[in-house]
Design a protein around this motif. Structure first.
Motif, PDB file in Angstrom:
ATOM      1  N   MET A   1      12.218 -70.295  21.634  1.00 50.21           N
ATOM      2  CA  MET A   1      11.322 -71.365  22.078  1.00 50.21           C
ATOM      3  C   MET A   1      12.094 -72.664  22.239  1.00 50.21           C
TER       4      MET A   1
ATOM      5  N   PHE B   1      11.304 -76.817  23.386  1.00 51.50           N
ATOM      6  CA  PHE B   1      10.211 -77.777  23.491  1.00 51.50           C
ATOM      7  C   PHE B   1      10.675 -79.011  24.264  1.00 51.50           C
TER       8      PHE B   1
ATOM      9  N   THR C   1       5.807 -76.262  25.713  1.00 50.90           N
ATOM     10  CA  THR C   1       6.664 -75.284  25.056  1.00 50.90           C
ATOM     11  C   THR C   1       7.147 -74.311  26.116  1.00 50.90           C
TER      12      THR C   1
ATOM     13  N   THR D   1       3.866 -73.469  28.291  1.00 56.41           N
ATOM     14  CA  THR D   1       2.537 -73.810  27.784  1.00 56.41           C
ATOM     15  C   THR D   1       2.459 -75.318  27.643  1.00 56.41           C
TER      16      THR D   1
ATOM     17  N   GLN E   1       3.987 -75.105  16.916  1.00 62.71           N
ATOM     18  CA  GLN E   1       4.056 -76.331  17.694  1.00 62.71           C
ATOM     19  C   GLN E   1       4.095 -77.505  16.730  1.00 62.71           C
TER      20      GLN E   1
END
Lengths: 114, 111
Positions: A31, A33, A48, A56, B98
Motif C-alpha cells: 500500500m 498513500f 490509497t 481508493t 488508513q
C-alpha cells in the motif's frame, strides 16, 4: 524502514495545467498513500494506492482531479489536474511497514499554482 | 463528524521541563494511535505507536498514554531539549490501515 524519494521536490505551475508527482520506494510495498498538507495545516489523506487495482479516494477527492497510477510495488504517481491556486500545497507519499504499523514518508513536493 | 484535535495553540516550554501534548478524537474507533514529528520542509517521522488495548508506552524520553474511554492520547517529552522543537502530529489508524492525522502542535523548547 523504507527510503522514499519524490520528484519534483518543488514546482511552480500555471493555472489550468497539470503536474505529475512521482514517488519511488527502495523496497516492495503493498500500500502507498498520498497526502496533501496545506500551509500551516496537518496532513489530509487523498487516496490509497494498491498495486494492480484502482486507487481508493477519500471523501472530497476524486479520480478526475487526482488520477493515480501504481504500475508496480515500488512506484506510484499522483497527478494534480487542471490546477488552481487552491491546489498550492505540499504533496507527500508514504508507505506502511505492516509489521511495525508505522508509516514512512517521502520528503514531499511543494507545489505553487499561480 | 469525525475530528482529531491537538493542542490548539503552540506550546513553549523551558529546557529541562516536561512537555505534554494532547490528542483528542471523536467518532473514531482506532485500532491504534501513533505520534509523529515533523520538521519544517520535511515529511513526518514516526515516533511511537500505542494500541487500543495498551494504556502506556515509553521510548527513551518519550511517553504516550491512550485512554479509549476519554478518547484521548497524551504525549510527554521529559527533560526537553531545544532539539525537540518541532511540530508533533498524532494519527489514528482504523482496521483498514488508513491513517488520519490530527491538527498538529508546534512545540518550542526555550534554552
Amino acid at each position: 524502514s523504507a527510503v522514499i524519494s519524490q520528484k519534483p521536490s518543488r514546482d511552480i505551475c500555471q493555472r489550468g495545467t497539470s503536474l505529475t508527482i512521482q514517488c519511488q520506494v527502495d523496497s516492495q510495498v503493498t500500500m502507498m498513500f498520498w497526502y496533501r498538507q496545506q500551509p500551516g495545516q496537518s496532513l489530509t489523506l487523498i487516496a490509497t494506492a494498491n498495486q494492480g487495482s484502482e486507487a481508493t479516494y477519500e471523501s472530497g477527492f476524486v479520480i478526475d482531479k487526482f488520477p493515480i497510477s501504481r504500475p508496480n510495488l515500488t512506484f506510484s504517481t499522483l497527478t494534480v489536474s487542471n490546477m488552481s491556486p487552491e491546489d498550492s500545497s505540499i504533496y507527500l507519499c508514504s508507505v506502511e511497514d505492516i509489521f511495525y504499523n508505522e508509516q514512512f514518508f517521502g520528503p514531499g513536493t511543494r507545489l505553487t499554482v499561480l | 463528524s469525525q475530528k482529531i484535535e491537538q493542542n490548539s495553540e503552540a506550546l513553549n516550554i523551558q529546557e529541562g521541563k516536561t512537555a505534554t501534548l494532547t490528542c483528542n478524537y471523536t467518532n473514531y474507533s482506532p485500532a491504534y494511535l501513533q505520534w509523529y514529528r515533523q520538521d519544517p520542509g520535511r515529511g513526518p517521522v514516526f515516533l511511537l505507536l500505542i494500541r487500543e488495548n495498551e494504556k502506556e508506552k515509553r521510548k527513551e524520553r518519550l511517553k504516550v498514554t491512550f485512554d479509549t474511554t476519554l478518547k484521548q492520547s497524551l504525549f510527554h517529552i521529559t527533560a526537553s531539549q531545544p532539539a525537540d522543537s518541532a511540530t508533533y502530529l498524532c494519527a489514528l489508524t482504523n482496521t483498514g490501515n488508513q491513517f488520519y492525522f490530527g491538527t498538529g502542535t508546534s512545540l518550542t523548547v526555550i534554552p
